[in-house]
Design a protein around this motif. Structure first.
Motif, PDB file in Angstrom:
ATOM      1  N   LEU A 212       0.829  -1.198   0.000  1.00 45.78           N
ATOM      2  CA  LEU A 212       0.000   0.000   0.000  1.00 45.78           C
ATOM      3  C   LEU A 212       0.866   1.251   0.000  1.00 45.78           C
ATOM      4  O   LEU A 212       1.929   1.279   0.618  1.00 45.78           O
ATOM      5  CB  LEU A 212      -0.909   0.024   1.231  1.00 45.78           C
ATOM      6  CG  LEU A 212      -1.905  -1.123   1.395  1.00 45.78           C
ATOM      7  CD1 LEU A 212      -2.666  -0.958   2.699  1.00 45.78           C
ATOM      8  CD2 LEU A 212      -2.870  -1.179   0.236  1.00 45.78           C
ATOM      9  N   ILE A 213       0.402   2.278  -0.718  1.00 42.33           N
ATOM     10  CA  ILE A 213       1.076   3.581  -0.713  1.00 42.33           C
ATOM     11  C   ILE A 213       0.019   4.661  -0.517  1.00 42.33           C
ATOM     12  O   ILE A 213      -1.165   4.443  -0.793  1.00 42.33           O
ATOM     13  CB  ILE A 213       1.857   3.835  -2.026  1.00 42.33           C
ATOM     14  CG1 ILE A 213       0.887   3.893  -3.217  1.00 42.33           C
ATOM     15  CG2 ILE A 213       2.936   2.795  -2.238  1.00 42.33           C
ATOM     16  CD1 ILE A 213       1.529   4.376  -4.505  1.00 42.33           C
ATOM     17  N   PRO A 214       0.414   5.851  -0.048  1.00 42.96           N
ATOM     18  CA  PRO A 214      -0.548   6.952   0.056  1.00 42.96           C
ATOM     19  C   PRO A 214      -1.064   7.350  -1.326  1.00 42.96           C
ATOM     20  O   PRO A 214      -0.332   7.267  -2.331  1.00 42.96           O
ATOM     21  CB  PRO A 214       0.280   8.088   0.672  1.00 42.96           C
ATOM     22  CG  PRO A 214       1.444   7.415   1.304  1.00 42.96           C
ATOM     23  CD  PRO A 214       1.730   6.204   0.487  1.00 42.96           C
TER      24      PRO A 214
ATOM     25  N   PHE B 105       2.365   5.935 -12.321  1.00 44.01           N
ATOM     26  CA  PHE B 105       3.728   5.747 -11.831  1.00 44.01           C
ATOM     27  C   PHE B 105       3.907   6.432 -10.492  1.00 44.01           C
ATOM     28  O   PHE B 105       3.077   7.245 -10.066  1.00 44.01           O
ATOM     29  CB  PHE B 105       4.758   6.269 -12.844  1.00 44.01           C
ATOM     30  CG  PHE B 105       4.645   7.739 -13.127  1.00 44.01           C
ATOM     31  CD1 PHE B 105       5.424   8.664 -12.428  1.00 44.01           C
ATOM     32  CD2 PHE B 105       3.773   8.219 -14.099  1.00 44.01           C
ATOM     33  CE1 PHE B 105       5.322  10.018 -12.687  1.00 44.01           C
ATOM     34  CE2 PHE B 105       3.673   9.572 -14.363  1.00 44.01           C
ATOM     35  CZ  PHE B 105       4.443  10.472 -13.663  1.00 44.01           C
ATOM     36  N   VAL B 106       5.005   6.110  -9.827  1.00 40.47           N
ATOM     37  CA  VAL B 106       5.406   6.768  -8.584  1.00 40.47           C
ATOM     38  C   VAL B 106       6.848   7.211  -8.752  1.00 40.47           C
ATOM     39  O   VAL B 106       7.563   6.746  -9.638  1.00 40.47           O
ATOM     40  CB  VAL B 106       5.290   5.825  -7.359  1.00 40.47           C
ATOM     41  CG1 VAL B 106       3.852   5.406  -7.133  1.00 40.47           C
ATOM     42  CG2 VAL B 106       6.191   4.610  -7.519  1.00 40.47           C
ATOM     43  N   MET B 107       7.285   8.111  -7.880  1.00 36.02           N
ATOM     44  CA  MET B 107       8.674   8.528  -7.880  1.00 36.02           C
ATOM     45  C   MET B 107       9.387   7.747  -6.781  1.00 36.02           C
ATOM     46  O   MET B 107       9.221   8.002  -5.600  1.00 36.02           O
ATOM     47  CB  MET B 107       8.790  10.029  -7.649  1.00 36.02           C
ATOM     48  CG  MET B 107       8.171  10.864  -8.751  1.00 36.02           C
ATOM     49  SD  MET B 107       8.755  10.435 -10.416  1.00 36.02           S
ATOM     50  CE  MET B 107      10.509  10.758 -10.271  1.00 36.02           C
ATOM     51  N   LYS B 108      10.153   6.760  -7.192  1.00 39.80           N
ATOM     52  CA  LYS B 108      10.842   5.852  -6.285  1.00 39.80           C
ATOM     53  C   LYS B 108      12.242   6.373  -6.004  1.00 39.80           C
ATOM     54  O   LYS B 108      12.975   6.751  -6.920  1.00 39.80           O
ATOM     55  CB  LYS B 108      10.895   4.461  -6.909  1.00 39.80           C
ATOM     56  CG  LYS B 108      11.688   3.436  -6.128  1.00 39.80           C
ATOM     57  CD  LYS B 108      11.698   2.124  -6.901  1.00 39.80           C
ATOM     58  CE  LYS B 108      12.622   1.104  -6.253  1.00 39.80           C
ATOM     59  NZ  LYS B 108      12.668  -0.154  -7.035  1.00 39.80           N
TER      60      LYS B 108
ATOM     61  N   PRO C 286       6.955   2.857 -13.132  1.00 38.97           N
ATOM     62  CA  PRO C 286       5.584   2.494 -13.522  1.00 38.97           C
ATOM     63  C   PRO C 286       5.018   1.457 -12.550  1.00 38.97           C
ATOM     64  O   PRO C 286       5.736   0.584 -12.052  1.00 38.97           O
ATOM     65  CB  PRO C 286       5.762   1.888 -14.920  1.00 38.97           C
ATOM     66  CG  PRO C 286       7.091   2.390 -15.396  1.00 38.97           C
ATOM     67  CD  PRO C 286       7.939   2.515 -14.171  1.00 38.97           C
ATOM     68  N   VAL C 287       3.721   1.570 -12.256  1.00 38.45           N
ATOM     69  CA  VAL C 287       3.076   0.639 -11.331  1.00 38.45           C
ATOM     70  C   VAL C 287       1.723   0.217 -11.881  1.00 38.45           C
ATOM     71  O   VAL C 287       1.131   0.900 -12.718  1.00 38.45           O
ATOM     72  CB  VAL C 287       2.886   1.269  -9.929  1.00 38.45           C
ATOM     73  CG1 VAL C 287       4.224   1.514  -9.265  1.00 38.45           C
ATOM     74  CG2 VAL C 287       2.060   2.541 -10.002  1.00 38.45           C
TER      75      VAL C 287
ATOM     76  N   GLU D 295       1.874  -4.329  -9.008  1.00 35.99           N
ATOM     77  CA  GLU D 295       3.160  -4.523  -9.677  1.00 35.99           C
ATOM     78  C   GLU D 295       3.952  -3.229  -9.643  1.00 35.99           C
ATOM     79  O   GLU D 295       3.381  -2.136  -9.706  1.00 35.99           O
ATOM     80  CB  GLU D 295       2.965  -4.950 -11.147  1.00 35.99           C
ATOM     81  CG  GLU D 295       2.300  -6.302 -11.324  1.00 35.99           C
ATOM     82  CD  GLU D 295       2.103  -6.645 -12.794  1.00 35.99           C
ATOM     83  OE1 GLU D 295       2.633  -5.904 -13.652  1.00 35.99           O
ATOM     84  OE2 GLU D 295       1.416  -7.640 -13.084  1.00 35.99           O
ATOM     85  N   GLY D 296       5.280  -3.347  -9.555  1.00 31.62           N
ATOM     86  CA  GLY D 296       6.150  -2.181  -9.666  1.00 31.62           C
ATOM     87  C   GLY D 296       6.883  -1.818  -8.397  1.00 31.62           C
ATOM     88  O   GLY D 296       7.931  -1.177  -8.447  1.00 31.62           O
TER      89      GLY D 296
END
Length: 443
Positions: free
Chosen positions: A369-371, A383-386, A397-398, A412-413
């Motif tokens: 889980l992410i915010p 996408f997220v900034m990892k 990309p997720v 995924e991702g």
């Protein structure tokens, strides 16, 4: 002759076409080949890769592409100054990161309900006999303690019982003395056993009468010790008013009588409630019952976490637990009532208020889980900034799953313990989309 000439002319024309093709079209073929090669190279760069693969690529400036300030954005890499990162030492940072964790997602259900008192801490006091309100020792909003006298009733029934108590008590004393006397006489053979038994029967009868009066006084509101205290006196020594006491600690929330008012038995006098905890009754739809019942059955002692808000305190939420679902469905609304118990130590919640409730039911299986704020979108791409290094972030990309409260499931991702930008990610998004805005290596 003519035939030979035609053959020679045909050969010359064929040779001329071959020469033209070699001399004039070869450069174009080379150019097309270069275009195809460049295009292929662009496609290799544009194709999504892991950061580990991209970190090995070089750009046209003979640098690793992730270290080239001109080219790194083409592969979704952004480097930011550490002063922009929020930390315990830098509260003013614009970018905040958080660890990706594997946890059980919370499914959110919403419902509306009404705040009501806890019936276990709520009592409506009624008159136990006819009479006149002789004194009022409390009022609306007053806090009372268990056993505290809150009013007194001038009652004829109580006065009669009071006087009867002294009368029967006196008769009992005489009956006891008579029994003792008969017992001594029998020992001296100066009386018969029949007379002794008659004296004993009279004494026991009087005791029963006294006990009956005592029980009636206790039913009216006196304690056993108070009755015993009355018996120490030969006659009433004060005004004969029947006290009414609070059976619990709480607040007077209703008052239906006035000083000097005539009341009848069973008349409602005062209402006392302990509002340090309240109940919220909400209506649940049939489609949600399976999920709720399943969780309550497996976690019968814990209940379901709930957050309640009311219009009076728009910026405040109250935490509680849903611990009971009714057994019957309302056939008209097709809903089932459920109870949420809330702590209300400051008394902010009032009975009768309408409440908006959110129920949080943990899923059975954990998930990544992410915010929600961490998830970014560019057209159809998510996408997220990892974070991949100190001040270094990668456009990852997720693939997303369900939405749970303020969290989003990632299928995924990402993996557990990855770190992503959870606040301020839109700032990095604008950097990696420079190419779409016309920027390039040649700037």
């Amino acid at each position: 002759m003519t035939k030979k000439v035609l053959i020679i002319i045909g050969v010359i024309v064929l040779v001329a076409f071959l020469i033209y093709g070699v001399v004039f079209t070869a450069p174009k073929d080379k150019e097309i080949g270069k275009i195809k090669e460049d295009k292929c190279e662009e496609e290799i760069i544009a194709k999504p890769k892991s950061f580990e693969e991209i970190a090995k690529l070089s750009c046209e400036h003979d640098k690793l592409i992730i270290e080239c300030s001109e080219c790194q954005y083409e592969v979704g890499v952004v480097r930011v100054d550490r002063s922009l990162l929020r930390s315990s030492d830098n509260k003013e940072g614009l970018l905040e990161t958080s660890l990706v964790r594997l946890e059980k997602p919370l499914r959110t259900l919403e419902a509306v309900g009404e705040i009501k008192p806890d019936p276990n801490k709520f009592v409506r006091l009624r008159a136990k006999t006819d009479g006149i309100i002789a004194s009022l020792k409390t009022d609306l909003g007053h806090i009372v303690k268990t056993g505290e006298t809150i009013l007194e009733i001038d009652s004829k029934e109580y006065q009669e019982l009071h006087l009867e108590l002294f009368k029967v008590s006196s008769i009992l004393k005489l009956a006891e003395k008579n029994y003792q006397r008969e017992n001594r006489l029998l020992e001296q053979k100066l009386t018969t056993e029949k007379e002794l038994l008659e004296a004993q029967a009279e004494m026991e009868k009087t005791r029963i009468e006294l006990d009956t009066i005592t029980r009636k006084l206790i039913i009216l509101g006196l304690t056993h010790n108070e009755v015993q205290e009355l018996l120490r006196h030969s006659e009433p020594s004060h005004k004969c008013y029947l006290p009414l006491r609070s059976p619990l600690d709480g607040t007077v929330i209703e008052r239906e009588v006035a000083l000097g008012e005539l009341v009848e038995a069973n008349s409602s006098l005062l209402t006392i409630a302990d509002l340090s905890t309240v109940w919220v009754w909400v209506n649940l739809y049939e489609k949600d019952l399976g999920l709720l019942h399943s969780y309550i059955k497996k976690n019968h002692n814990g209940g379901i976490k709930a957050e309640v808000s009311v219009a009076s305190y728009a910026d405040k939420t109250f935490s509680g637990k849903l611990d009971y679902i009714a057994e019957q469905m309302d056939r008209h609304s097709r809903t089932v009532a459920a109870r949420i118990i809330l702590d209300n130590p400051d008394g902010l919640l009032k009975t009768g208020m309408f409440a908006h409730c959110k129920l949080f039911v943990p899923a059975e299986k954990p998930a990544i889980l992410i915010p929600q704020e961490a998830l970014l979108r560019n057209e159809d791409e998510l996408f997220v900034m990892k974070q991949v290094g100190a001040g270094l972030f990668f456009k990852q990309p997720v693939k997303t799953g369900g939405v749970f409260a303020d969290r989003i499931e990632i299928l995924e991702g990402l993996k557990e313990n990855d770190r992503v930008v959870s606040r301020g990610a839109f700032m990095l998004k604008s950097s990696i989309l420079r190419e779409k805005m016309g920027a390039g290596c040649a700037d």
